[in-house]
Scaffold this motif. Structure first.
Motif, PDB file in Angstrom:
ATOM      1  N   GLY A  73      50.945 102.202  11.645  1.00 14.61           N
ATOM      2  CA  GLY A  73      51.702 103.323  10.853  1.00 14.61           C
ATOM      3  C   GLY A  73      52.037 104.366  11.783  1.00 14.61           C
ATOM      4  N   ARG A  74      52.620 105.484  11.275  1.00 16.08           N
ATOM      5  CA  ARG A  74      53.073 106.535  12.199  1.00 16.08           C
ATOM      6  C   ARG A  74      51.875 107.506  12.305  1.00 16.08           C
ATOM      7  NH1 ARG A  74      56.254 110.262  14.256  1.00 16.08           N
ATOM      8  NH2 ARG A  74      56.499 112.206  13.566  1.00 16.08           N
ATOM      9  N   ARG A  75      50.906 107.793  11.612  1.00 13.33           N
ATOM     10  CA  ARG A  75      49.849 108.625  11.575  1.00 13.33           C
ATOM     11  C   ARG A  75      48.384 107.881  11.451  1.00 13.33           C
ATOM     12  NH1 ARG A  75      52.556 113.196  12.982  1.00 13.33           N
ATOM     13  NH2 ARG A  75      53.720 113.714  11.539  1.00 13.33           N
ATOM     14  N   GLN A  76      47.655 108.355  12.542  1.00 12.66           N
ATOM     15  CA  GLN A  76      46.495 107.770  12.500  1.00 12.66           C
ATOM     16  C   GLN A  76      45.694 108.190  11.294  1.00 12.66           C
ATOM     17  OE1 GLN A  76      46.550 106.172  14.871  1.00 12.66           O
ATOM     18  NE2 GLN A  76      45.243 106.869  16.328  1.00 12.66           N
TER      19      GLN A  76
END
Lengths: 319, 182
Positions: B75-78
């Motif tokens: 995904g783009r964010r953690q």
């Protein structure tokens, strides 16, 4: 509060001037969880497996370098260490060439310590890797300030209205600069204290109070952060003698007695008998070693949170 | 599944745990571990029921497996890392690992890896409120609240009063909105 699926808006950590309160709080919250790993039977998690991190240390550093290396190892990242001595830099290679050579070896993240302000920012323009500033000249040292914040938050419920005094050589201190930005963002009141020769001009524009008297700085103060006097810089004669500095700006036992709740911090390494009296360093209200432990946790958190953008290199840059 | 169904299911699961407790080993040989976030609340409810039914105090640990996930960089964010707090030594203990939904099995895999790094449990049993199928790993649940056959595009939504504004389990179809309680 930043919730699941959001995360940091920045792609790099160059300084804390642009980090907002919710991002700082996310880093601190994450660091508390990573700190717990340091007390486990196996002090290592597989979180950054497959990520390669290069530590570029163009300036001597012991604890910051060891702290980053340890944080990277605890997260199972692959690491390469590069220091100025014994490398191609001593053969005259520029920062850009060094960086691009390392990039060509497929590195995901770069931690950089450099004597020039802006070196970390410059690096972001030469390479695709995610960059973490480990101190650039007198500009910023963001992970140091973050570990200071974590240590403060372990001892106080809130930053809002907290009185923090930073004492010492403010002009040459990247630690002070990063701390001022972050503490102001979180709502703390910051007082800077030091000799006139060590106080930058117009520093009040950062929203801080300035004093040249230690007693004034410690009055009503919750946390005193003493900065290291760089003895190697003493050719510049910013104060007459170390003894005089200690007598005027050194925190001593009677300060602790007069301010029974005052917490003492120091980024290390301490010059005993200069910034802090030796008994103050060993006092239970000096949390200098907690700061060191928190340093590993905070760096783990930063590397984890920023590693999210490693495989999204086409994304826009937050800086 | 509405609030009443949920309560009855948890009653049954608590009794199933009690059945597995071996009195010869002593109460302290067994413990519950709740997986963040909703598994923690389910484990707490099971702990309360076991106490109420049999007066057994089962220790309860909280586990976040984010650091052990294999998909976090997709995904783009953690994902936010939540608290892990196991207030007992897992070595030699029989553990009941509690989660809300079993789907691919990857969260349970990560949870098992995390537990193994903390010590050497005598055994680990997996409890889930809902098993929705589509397992991608050889992982199954030992105690299941309800088996719900689903389509991959659907979502099983568990909501608990402790952190949500309602209580129950819903099967949500992302194309046509909610299809009601399952």
């Amino acid at each position: 509060m930043i919730e699941q699926g959001e995360g940091l808006r920045h792609r790099h950590l160059l300084g804390l001037a642009t980090y907002e309160a919710d991002e700082l709080e996310l880093i601190l919250r994450t660091a508390r969880q990573f700190r717990e790993v340091l007390y486990r039977r196996i002090r290592r998690v597989p979180t950054l497996r497959g990520i390669t991190i290069v530590n570029l240390f163009f300036e001597p550093s012991t604890r910051t370098r060891i702290s980053f290396e340890l944080a990277e190892k605890r997260l199972s990242a692959d690491t390469i260490n590069f220091s100025k001595s014994g490398s191609s830099v001593s053969k005259g290679e520029t920062l850009k060439d060094t960086a691009q050579n390392i990039e060509a070896m497929k590195v995901d993240m770069a931690v950089i310590r450099h004597q020039s302000p802006g070196a970390a920012h410059f690096l972001t323009q030469c390479v695709d890797a995610v960059v973490v500033n480990a101190g650039d000249g007198a500009h910023e040292h963001p992970t140091q300030a973050l570990l200071d914040l974590l240590t403060v938050s372990d001892n106080f419920d809130s930053f809002d209205g907290l009185n923090v005094s930073i004492v010492g050589d403010i002009t040459h201190s990247r630690v002070a600069r990063s701390n001022v930005h972050a503490l102001r963002t979180l709502g703390a009141n910051v007082t800077l204290c030091g000799p006139r020769t060590m106080m930058p001009r117009e520093v009040e524009s950062l929203g801080v109070r300035v004093t040249h008297r230690l007693d004034e700085a410690l009055e009503g103060c919750d946390v005193a952060m003493a900065l290291r006097i760089q003895l190697e810089r003493q050719g510049a004669s910013l104060f007459p003698t170390l003894r005089e500095y200690h007598n005027t700006f050194g925190i001593q036992m009677d300060h602790l007695e007069r301010h029974p709740d005052l917490l003492i911090m120091h980024p290390g390494p301490v010059n005993r008998g200069v910034e802090l009296a030796s008994e103050v360093v060993d006092h239970e209200r000096a949390v200098i070693l907690d700061q060191v432990t928190n340093g590993v946790a905070v760096r783990m958190a930063v590397l984890y949170l920023l590693s999210g953008s490693v495989e999204n290199r086409t994304g826009e840059d937050g800086e | 599944m509405d609030e009443r169904d949920l309560g009855l299911t948890l009653d049954r699961m608590a009794r199933q745990i009690v059945e597995l407790l071996d009195p010869d080993e002593g109460d302290s040989a067994f413990a519950l571990v709740g997986m963040q976030t909703r598994g923690v609340y389910l484990a707490k409810r099971l702990q309360e029921r076991i106490k109420r039914f049999e007066s057994i105090d089962m220790p309860l640990g909280v586990l976040d497996s984010t650091m052990y996930r294999d998909d976090f960089r997709m995904g783009r964010r953690q994902p936010v890392v939540r608290k892990t707090e196991i207030p007992f030594d897992v070595t030699g203990k029989h553990l009941f690992l509690v989660d809300d939904v079993l789907y691919t099995g990857r969260t349970v895999r990560a949870g098992l890896d995390a537990l193994m790094d903390m010590g050497r449990p005598a055994s680990v049993q997996c409890l889930v409120l809902v098993d929705r199928g589509h397992h991608e790993l050889p992982i199954t649940a030992d105690i299941v609240g309800r088996i719900v056959p689903t389509m991959p595009g659907e979502e099983v939504r568990v909501r608990l009063a402790e952190i949500d504004d309602r209580e129950g389990v819903w099967l949500v179809n992302h194309l046509s909105g909610e299809t009601g309680t399952s």
